[in-house]
Design an enzyme around this catalytic site. Structure first.
Site, PDB file in Angstrom:
ATOM      1  N   CYS A  62      -9.588  -2.221  17.021  1.00  0.00           N
ATOM      2  CA  CYS A  62      -9.021  -1.644  15.816  1.00  0.00           C
ATOM      3  C   CYS A  62      -9.594  -2.308  14.573  1.00  0.00           C
ATOM      4  O   CYS A  62      -9.638  -3.538  14.475  1.00  0.00           O
ATOM      5  CB  CYS A  62      -7.497  -1.783  15.841  1.00  0.00           C
ATOM      6  SG  CYS A  62      -6.688  -1.184  14.339  1.00  0.00           S
ATOM      7  N   CYS A 140       1.530  -2.331  16.083  1.00  0.00           N
ATOM      8  CA  CYS A 140       0.792  -2.887  14.948  1.00  0.00           C
ATOM      9  C   CYS A 140       1.458  -4.187  14.544  1.00  0.00           C
ATOM     10  O   CYS A 140       2.668  -4.233  14.310  1.00  0.00           O
ATOM     11  CB  CYS A 140       0.766  -1.918  13.762  1.00  0.00           C
ATOM     12  SG  CYS A 140      -0.262  -2.532  12.389  1.00  0.00           S
ATOM     13  N   GLN A 244       0.931  -4.250  -4.599  1.00  0.00           N
ATOM     14  CA  GLN A 244       0.517  -5.411  -3.817  1.00  0.00           C
ATOM     15  C   GLN A 244       0.936  -5.208  -2.366  1.00  0.00           C
ATOM     16  O   GLN A 244       1.989  -4.658  -2.071  1.00  0.00           O
ATOM     17  CB  GLN A 244       1.120  -6.692  -4.395  1.00  0.00           C
ATOM     18  CG  GLN A 244       0.624  -7.056  -5.786  1.00  0.00           C
ATOM     19  CD  GLN A 244      -0.859  -7.427  -5.813  1.00  0.00           C
ATOM     20  OE1 GLN A 244      -1.461  -7.751  -4.800  1.00  0.00           O
ATOM     21  NE2 GLN A 244      -1.454  -7.375  -7.005  1.00  0.00           N
ATOM     22  N   CYS A 363      -8.787  -9.709  -6.321  1.00  0.00           N
ATOM     23  CA  CYS A 363      -8.785  -9.317  -4.911  1.00  0.00           C
ATOM     24  C   CYS A 363     -10.179  -9.412  -4.308  1.00  0.00           C
ATOM     25  O   CYS A 363     -10.432  -8.860  -3.234  1.00  0.00           O
ATOM     26  CB  CYS A 363      -8.236  -7.895  -4.753  1.00  0.00           C
ATOM     27  SG  CYS A 363      -9.180  -6.639  -5.646  1.00  0.00           S
TER      28      CYS A 363
END
Length: 405
Positions: A62, A140, A244, A363
């Site tokens: 993944c 997940c 965020q 970021c």
């Protein structure tokens, strides 16, 4: 062979590179390794003390995660190293490197998944690393459980509204009222499909359900206006607007900026978005908020007005028309939180200003380091950097850098 010999052995992984590969002392790269692993004959990986079992059965296929093989200490070191390494490459040395903040598992409140239909089968997940093939999520380890809980029922809904052999985007955000769901690339034809949308939204208590059949977003379900709150102020939330990634990551970024701000004086929040910093830090003081996205700045303006905040919201493209030194010098501090490309045009104006404090939220360590080099060359000192790992087990790293004159 002693532990010391192992540490200097050319076949031992000594660090993790920016893209997630382990690097040996002699410069070779090996995927899915951790510091302390040894590379045996034929590339066989002999796990070391920092190599752990992945938290998710879908790893490493993944593409949602790249480095689940790292233990907590190694992942924290990777997050910090991404920041300090990028700065060193630009010749910038921070006075202080603060301990990193790492978001816990299953706290991601915003995600963009892909869906594909082949006959009666609908697959929903992230794309396989380096491929367009989707991994059908059975679990997940990063998504908030409230988001993951929609994956299985969405397969049933999409079997009704996603044409065969077609793909769609499934975009989910957690807002004040619950899950905000946006489906792109679907086709709602007929009464049964239309009713299925409403039934799905009601059954799962969605905050909002929006679809885009290719001609723009259409809200199909919204019992009350969807909002996201900053500093106790609810702000209207455009479908899948920027947010965020985790609440605790947001709190870490806001806290690092708050600690750097002077007690008094007006502040500017550039690339303000919906007001993450302007609202959380602007109570009781004048705030200028500049943002190029029209829907975001209008939402912020309305929210600040309702809350009677002293906030001036300005729809302004800060790449084409950055604030000038004369405009910037009115502020006791400037906060900027640009997209991944950085803020070169605005930083060059800041470098020529007399602003005493700049809090730069980034970021992207590479663009942050390039901008930091401009500021330090102009006489600013990088007092501190705070690394933040909101996107757990990925190579994506954020930070706050505090610059002072």
């Amino acid at each position: 062979m002693t532990d010391t010999d192992n540490a200097t052995d050319s076949g031992t992984i000594i660090r993790i590179a920016a893209k997630g590969d382990g690097i040996t002392a002699d410069g070779r790269h090996f995927p899915l390794t951790a510091p302390g692993d040894r590379i045996g004959p034929g590339g066989l990986v002999i796990a070391g003390p920092h190599h752990v079992d992945p938290a998710c059965t879908h790893f490493p296929a993944c593409g949602g995660c790249q480095i689940q093989q790292l233990d907590e200490a190694s992942y924290a070191a990777f997050v910090t190293g991404r920041v300090t390494g990028a700065l060193a490459g630009q010749g910038v040395l921070p006075v202080t490197v603060l301990p990193p903040h790492i978001s816990p598992p299953m706290t991601r409140r915003r995600a963009a998944l892909r869906a594909a239909r082949a006959g009666k089968r609908v697959t929903i997940g992230f794309a396989e690393e380096g491929s367009h093939r989707l991994i059908d999520l059975e679990m997940c380890a990063v998504l908030d459980p409230r988001l993951f809980a929609l994956v299985a029922p969405l397969r049933g809904l999409l079997a009704t509204i996603l044409p065969d052999k077609r793909a769609a985007h499934v975009k989910m955000s957690l807002v004040d009222q619950g899950v905000d769901l946006l489906l792109e690339g679907v086709k709602v034809e007929g009464l049964a499909a239309d009713e299925a949308l409403g039934d799905f939204a009601r059954a799962h208590g969605l905050a909002r359900l929006t679809i885009d059949e290719g001609d723009g977003a259409q809200t199909r379900w919204e019992p009350e206006a969807a909002t996201i709150s900053f500093g106790g102020v609810p702000v209207g939330f455009p479908p899948f607007a920027f947010l965020q990634a985790t609440p605790d990551g947001e709190a870490a970024l806001v806290g690092a900026v708050r600690d750097a701000l002077p007690d008094m004086g007006a502040i500017a929040d550039l690339f303000a978005g919906l007001g993450t910093f302007a609202l959380a830090l602007g109570d009781g003081r004048p705030v200028y908020a500049g943002e190029g996205a029209r829907d975001a700045i209008l939402s912020l303006k309305l929210a600040a007005g309702r809350a009677q905040r002293r906030l001036a919201a300005d729809h302004r493209d800060l790449f084409r028309r950055p604030l000038t030194p004369e405009e910037l010098n009115r502020f006791a501090a400037v906060i900027l939180d640009p997209p991944r490309a950085g803020a070169r045009e605005q930083v060059l104006q800041l470098a020529a200003s007399a602003v005493p404090v700049i809090a730069y939220v980034s970021c992207n360590p590479a663009s942050f380091a390039r901008d930091a080099a401009h500021l330090t060359a102009a006489g600013y000192r990088l007092d501190s950097v705070k690394p933040v790992g909101q996107f757990r087990w990925t190579t994506h790293v954020e930070m706050v850098g505090i610059f002072r004159r």
